[in-house]
Design a protein around this motif. Structure first.
Motif, PDB file in Angstrom:
ATOM      1  N   PRO A 268      68.125  59.530  18.566  1.00 50.76           N
ATOM      2  CA  PRO A 268      68.852  59.503  17.286  1.00 50.76           C
ATOM      3  C   PRO A 268      68.300  58.461  16.322  1.00 50.76           C
ATOM      4  O   PRO A 268      68.782  58.351  15.203  1.00 50.76           O
ATOM      5  N   GLY A 269      67.266  57.738  16.737  1.00 49.86           N
ATOM      6  CA  GLY A 269      66.731  56.685  15.888  1.00 49.86           C
ATOM      7  C   GLY A 269      65.528  57.068  15.060  1.00 49.86           C
ATOM      8  O   GLY A 269      65.022  56.243  14.295  1.00 49.86           O
TER       9      GLY A 269
ATOM     10  N   PRO B  83      67.751  59.894  10.791  1.00 53.76           N
ATOM     11  CA  PRO B  83      68.904  59.032  11.066  1.00 53.76           C
ATOM     12  C   PRO B  83      69.707  58.651   9.827  1.00 53.76           C
ATOM     13  O   PRO B  83      70.869  58.256   9.944  1.00 53.76           O
TER      14      PRO B  83
END
Length: 246
Positions: A128-129, A154
């Protein structure tokens, strides 16, 4: 946090950067008028303005087509709700439905659940980064769907799940492109107040198609487009194709 519109623009900018191999090396920073500035290693600055191709010459759907579009949007919204029940990811998603096959009403929930599962598997293990994108072709989708695009950044805080070409399908794509360029050319003097070295225009479109069946990319590339921008690009999001028009 950036406003919703800018969040989506950041995602699309990263997507374009990944798909265009000649994108110059440098730091991309958000801006206004133009939308982005690329701080090049040469110490020059490149401004990039984004715009979505608006089908001004769109075919107006009849009653049956409007009903079909609402039904497809119901499938998309159901799929999104099912997916987000068990995921914190917020995606930009485009569903390209078949124009030759209609999904039966009794299959709506089944198709929505299948699509949620397909997306869940496609993004399994993703971080998710960082930015990523996934495309799923017809062979892996339920009957009635041609393609699926999932893009993540993100910075995107709110989901955008849409039917491809939801603004309509044009009867004259070349004329629409010319009008998009013309409108942005008129604003170039505003962008030039930034005193940048170069200016690009990026026109995005969901899936490059028109109401006629000819080879649309070839037709477009056979035309000569004029602009005061140094370069103008047309970006087909579904196929990840970049066409340099100027």
């Amino acid at each position: 946090m950036q406003p919703e519109k800018k969040q989506l623009e950041v995602l699309l900018m990263h997507y374009f950067r990944e798909c265009y191999p000649d994108f110059p090396k440098g730091k991309v920073v958000t801006s206004e008028s133009p939308d982005f500035i690329v701080q090049l290693k040469s110490r020059n600055n490149l401004g990039i303005e984004l715009t979505r191709l608006n089908p001004l010459n769109a075919h107006f759907p009849d009653k049956d087509e409007l009903t079909e579009n609402r039904f497809r949007e119901h499938i998309i919204e159901t799929s999104r709700a099912l997916f987000e029940q068990s995921s914190d990811f917020r995606f930009f998603v485009k569903f390209l439905f078949s124009e030759n096959f209609s999904i039966a009403e009794e299959r709506a929930l089944s198709v929505a659940a299948q699509m949620a599962g397909i997306i869940r598997r496609a993004v399994a293990g993703k971080s998710p980064g960082s930015f990523f994108r996934e495309s799923v072709g017809k062979e892996a989708l339920p009957e009635g769907l041609e393609s699926l695009l999932v893009v993540y950044h993100p910075e995107l805080q709110n989901s955008v799940w849409e039917r491809s070409n939801n603004l309509g399908v044009s009867k004259n794509v070349v004329a629409d492109i010319r009008e998009a360029i013309h409108k942005k050319d008129e604003k170039l003097r505003i962008y030039q107040k930034q005193r940048l070295n170069y200016y690009w225009l990026l026109i995005t479109t969901d899936r490059l198609r028109g109401v006629k069946s000819y080879n649309l990319p070839d037709k477009i590339m056979n035309h000569t487009f004029q602009s005061r921008f140094q370069h103008v690009f047309l970006f087909d999001l579904i196929k990840s194709d970049v066409f340099q028009l100027v």
